[in-house]
Scaffold this active site. Structure first.
Site, mmCIF file in Angstrom:
data_model
loop_
_atom_site.group_PDB
_atom_site.id
_atom_site.type_symbol
_atom_site.label_atom_id
_atom_site.label_comp_id
_atom_site.label_asym_id
_atom_site.label_seq_id
_atom_site.Cartn_x
_atom_site.Cartn_y
_atom_site.Cartn_z
ATOM 1 N N LYS A 79 -5.797 -21.877 63.158
ATOM 2 C CA LYS A 79 -5.676 -21.484 61.748
ATOM 3 C C LYS A 79 -7.054 -21.670 61.094
ATOM 4 C CE LYS A 79 -2.266 -20.241 58.986
ATOM 5 N NZ LYS A 79 -1.091 -19.429 59.274
ATOM 6 N N GLY A 178 15.840 -13.778 47.970
ATOM 7 C CA GLY A 178 14.521 -13.166 48.127
ATOM 8 C C GLY A 178 14.659 -11.860 48.876
ATOM 9 N N GLY A 180 12.221 -9.329 49.058
ATOM 10 C CA GLY A 180 10.903 -8.702 49.014
ATOM 11 C C GLY A 180 10.705 -7.841 50.249
ATOM 12 N N VAL A 182 10.242 -8.492 53.411
ATOM 13 C CA VAL A 182 11.044 -8.791 54.604
ATOM 14 C C VAL A 182 12.540 -8.843 54.256
ATOM 15 C CG1 VAL A 182 11.407 -10.343 56.550
ATOM 16 C CG2 VAL A 182 9.114 -10.114 55.585
#
Ligand code: NAD
Length: 354
Positions: A79, A178, A180, A182
């Site tokens: 990362k 949610g 959105g 996805v």
């Protein structure tokens, strides 16, 4: 540009970059490359200190090792974080970041994460080829969201099988928080398969749009946890499974795309004690990373191959559930166990070859 090493136990390499000319202050952490080069996104945040950024990058890099190991992507975990004000982005900053990424010689491959967009990555790409998740026009695999949604569909099939003995969606009540990029697509996929879809979102316009288009039932976001359903899919944000919400749940399973759903690891046990099957988030939401990872396959990105691999999220989750039953552990622990088994096996095979 000054690149310096930070020694951290259990990590293959952690480095800091300071570049006074562009103002770049960034960290890259490679947790483990046993299974392949470390793929993991780049995020930018106004961290209060380097220690806070280091904590974040270490935690996220390790998470990527486990996610990739369970998804069987042939990738390791890493990362990167840029410490800075997200309103002060500049081409110089991302060019410097590109040189920093390049200094890892391909052992770290970057991608989008919080506050980093494709346009930022395009600048990074001018300095290094080790960038994934670019647009289709730039030879990348494009927006990962539809692939994440497809993977969640496959994972939810495994959940249905585990709880109800069949992956038939017909008549199942699935509640999504949610809707959105996805969650919205997941809702459509569930409906197409005959599920009764219930949605909530803080974005009222989005709820109305989807209601109008698909006739979903909608509930208020506040208190939605208490709505009776078969499967609850958290698809908005993290830490929504906690001491306040879990006692209210009236479902048999939790399976959603949001990252870091459990506020604390012990909440996997709290769900288990309530008889609720939890699909570990990083297992079920791996479709995006699997798709991006296919860019690195010999011959380059191939959508059909990526979809084939994403379909296997069903099998990976089934394995997690089986391990949880066998070892009498929660599913979060079972997913970690699966990742550790794969890493151990790969290390042993590599040691034999040496
Ligand atoms: P998105 O921003 O497109 O959608 C998130 C939706 O959640 C929005 O409609 C937003 O209004 C809603 N929302 C935000 N806060 C809310 C709240 N408090 N209550 C109710 N609704 C709320 O994001 P996305 O790309 O669909 O990602 C959703 C989740 O899945 C995130 O946690 C993300 O980290 C995770 N995830 C996404 C991908 C991907 O490929 N996009 C991959 C893995 C994990």
């Amino acid at each position: 540009m000054d690149i310096s090493e930070i020694q951290v136990d259990g990590y293959e390499r952690v480095a800091r970059c300071r570049d006074p000319r562009s103002g770049l202050h960034a960290l890259i952490a490679i947790h483990d490359t046993t299974l392949g080069p470390a793929l993991g996104g780049m995020r930018m945040l106004p961290y209060a200190s380097e220690d806070e950024a280091l904590f974040d990058v270490l935690r996220l890099a390790k998470g990527m090792t486990y996610k990739s190991a369970v998804a069987d992507t042939g990738l390791g975990g890493g990362k990167s974080v840029i410490l800075g004000d997200t309103t002060k982005k500049s081409p110089e900053l991302f060019k410097a970041m590109g040189r920093f990424v390049d200094s890892f010689g391909g052992r770290y491959i970057t991608a989008e994460d919080m506050n980093i967009g494709v346009s930022d990555l395009e600048i990074v790409r001018t300095q290094t080829r080790w960038v994934s998740g670019l647009s289709r026009e730039s030879g990348g695999s494009g927006n990962p969201s539809p692939y994440t949604a497809w993977g969640c569909l496959q994972g939810t099939r495994a959940v249905l099988r585990e709880v109800w003995g069949s992956d038939d969606f017909k008549g199942k009540r699935i509640l999504l928080q949610g809707v959105g990029a996805v969650g919205g697509r997941m809702a459509e996929l569930f409906k197409e398969r005959g599920a009764h879809v219930i949605i909530c979102d803080i974005n009222a316009a989005r709820v109305q749009e989807l209601q109008k288009k698909h006739g979903f039932e909608a509930v208020a976001d506040e208190g939605h946890e208490s709505v009776p359903c078969d499967v609850y899919a958290p698809c908005a944000r993290g830490a929504t499974l906690n001491d306040e919400t879990i006692p209210k749940l009236r479902c048999k399973a939790v399976a959603g795309c949001a990252n870091n759903q459990l506020r604390e690891p012990r909440h996997a046990d709290v769900l288990r004690e309530r008889g609720i099957l939890y699909a570990p988030d990083y297992v079920i939401n791996a479709g995006g990373i699997i798709n991006v990872g296919m860019e690195l396959a010999p011959g380059g990105y191939d959508e059909a191959k990526a979809m084939g691999k994403i379909d296997r999220i069903h099998d990976q989750l089934a394995k997690v559930f089986e391990l949880a039953r066998q070892h009498d552990i929660n599913t979060r622990e079972a997913a970690e166990h699966l990742a550790e088994m794969r890493l151990k096996r790969a290390r042993e095979q590599q040691a034999q070859k040496r």
